[in-house]
Design a protein around this motif. Structure first.
Motif, PDB file in Angstrom:
ATOM      1  N   ASN A  45       0.812  -1.218   0.000  1.00  0.00           N
ATOM      2  CA  ASN A  45       0.000   0.000   0.000  1.00  0.00           C
ATOM      3  C   ASN A  45       0.845   1.267   0.000  1.00  0.00           C
ATOM      4  O   ASN A  45       0.339   2.345   0.273  1.00  0.00           O
ATOM      5  N   HIS A  91      -2.701   1.262  -5.069  1.00  0.00           N
ATOM      6  CA  HIS A  91      -3.565   2.209  -4.342  1.00  0.00           C
ATOM      7  C   HIS A  91      -4.995   1.677  -4.434  1.00  0.00           C
ATOM      8  O   HIS A  91      -5.673   1.834  -5.446  1.00  0.00           O
ATOM      9  N   ARG A 200       3.399   9.587  -2.317  1.00  0.00           N
ATOM     10  CA  ARG A 200       2.187   9.488  -1.486  1.00  0.00           C
ATOM     11  C   ARG A 200       1.434  10.811  -1.445  1.00  0.00           C
ATOM     12  O   ARG A 200       0.198  10.832  -1.511  1.00  0.00           O
TER      13      ARG A 200
END
Length: 303
Positions: A45, A91, A200
């Motif tokens: 992730n 994602h 991110r």
């Protein structure tokens, strides 16, 4: 945030690692035997890479996958082969379930001592760009991967060898290269954490205005250094990466909503619909209206 290089340690008595998850990539288990597994920290992730190759099957879930310089959607049944040191990131939108097998067979590994494995050399080279696996090959490999978790010892190793053999023999139409360029990132770099933070931030905020100054402040880097390292680690300039994120979000909106083109372009972070239309045509080889019609036609064809 931890460094983007994940250190993978196969469990004792194993030459590779099999992991599975049934809800989130934050909560994964290393499979030791059919009736035994250990909870470990998940890395899928976040943007990261590792020395090992990886074959990942999403049994359930959807979202955006990042493989090298590739940015695109994934859904149930997505099957991807990743080469060594290839940065990647899933994602997810909501819960997901899947299986990954991670292995490292360098040139001096006993794997290559068997001449029957020589066809895999070409496969491993292609995997350096990441490969999306589809068609009958994906059906066969997906079934075999699920069998991995039901076996142990030599039987489990045998299934992995069959998987690699089937992939090596797969027709070209079932293997699609994902990343335009190959990657070979160093094991350790002072820029790894900074690049992970930048990626991110872009993924979390792409619908809003993002200035280069925001990323320079976040990464504590100068403009030339950031531009050079971001390109090296992601394959894109930061603006190119951001625009691809926005186009992929627009594709999902076009497929799943009735919103107008102007509303979609603004909601996905494009301040001017004319720029959105030009960029969309360049990336998707059609205009947004044509994309919506094609995607709905495909959905009807699958029913």
């Amino acid at each position: 945030m931890r460094g983007i290089r994940e250190k993978i340690l196969p469990p004792g008595g194993h030459s590779f690692r099999l992991i599975k998850w049934d809800r989130s990539l934050d909560e994964v288990e290393s499979v030791i035997a059919p009736d035994r597994s250990i909870r470990i920290a998940g890395s899928g992730n976040r943007w990261h890479f590792h020395t090992e190759m990886e074959l990942t099957l999403f049994l359930r879930g959807q979202g955006t996958k990042f493989v090298g310089d590739h940015i695109g959607p994934f859904a149930d049944g997505d099957l991807v082969l990743l080469g060594e040191r290839l940065p990647h990131y899933w994602h997810t939108k909501g819960p997901s379930e899947g299986i990954s097998v991670q292995f490292h067979f360098p040139q001096d590994h006993p794997f290559w001592g068997f001449p029957e494995n020589s066809p895999a050399e070409r496969l491993f080279q292609l995997a350096g760009h990441g490969m999306s696996i589809s068609g009958k090959t994906a059906q066969v490999i997906s079934s075999l991967m699920q069998e991995l978790a039901k076996n142990a010892g030599a039987a489990q190793l045998g299934i992995l060898l069959i998987i690699l053999a089937r992939l090596s023999e797969a027709p070209a139409r079932d293997l699609k290269r994902l990343s335009e360029r190959g990657f070979n990132l160093p094991n350790e770099s002072p820029y790894q954490d900074a690049m992970a933070r930048a990626v991110r931030h872009l993924v979390a905020n792409f619908r809003e205005e993002i200035k280069l100054e925001d990323l320079l402040s976040l990464t504590r880097m100068t403009r030339p250094t950031f531009a050079r390292q971001f390109k090296k680690h992601s394959g894109h300039s930061y603006s190119g990466f951001l625009n691809r994120l926005r186009v992929q979000a627009a594709c999902r909106e076009l497929e799943n909503s009735e919103r107008g083109i102007l509303d979609i372009s603004l909601a996905c972070g494009f301040p001017h619909v004319s720029f959105f239309n030009r960029l969309f045509r360049r990336e998707m080889k059609c205009n947004p209206t044509e994309y919506r019609l094609k995607s709905r036609s495909r959905k009807k064809g699958r029913k």
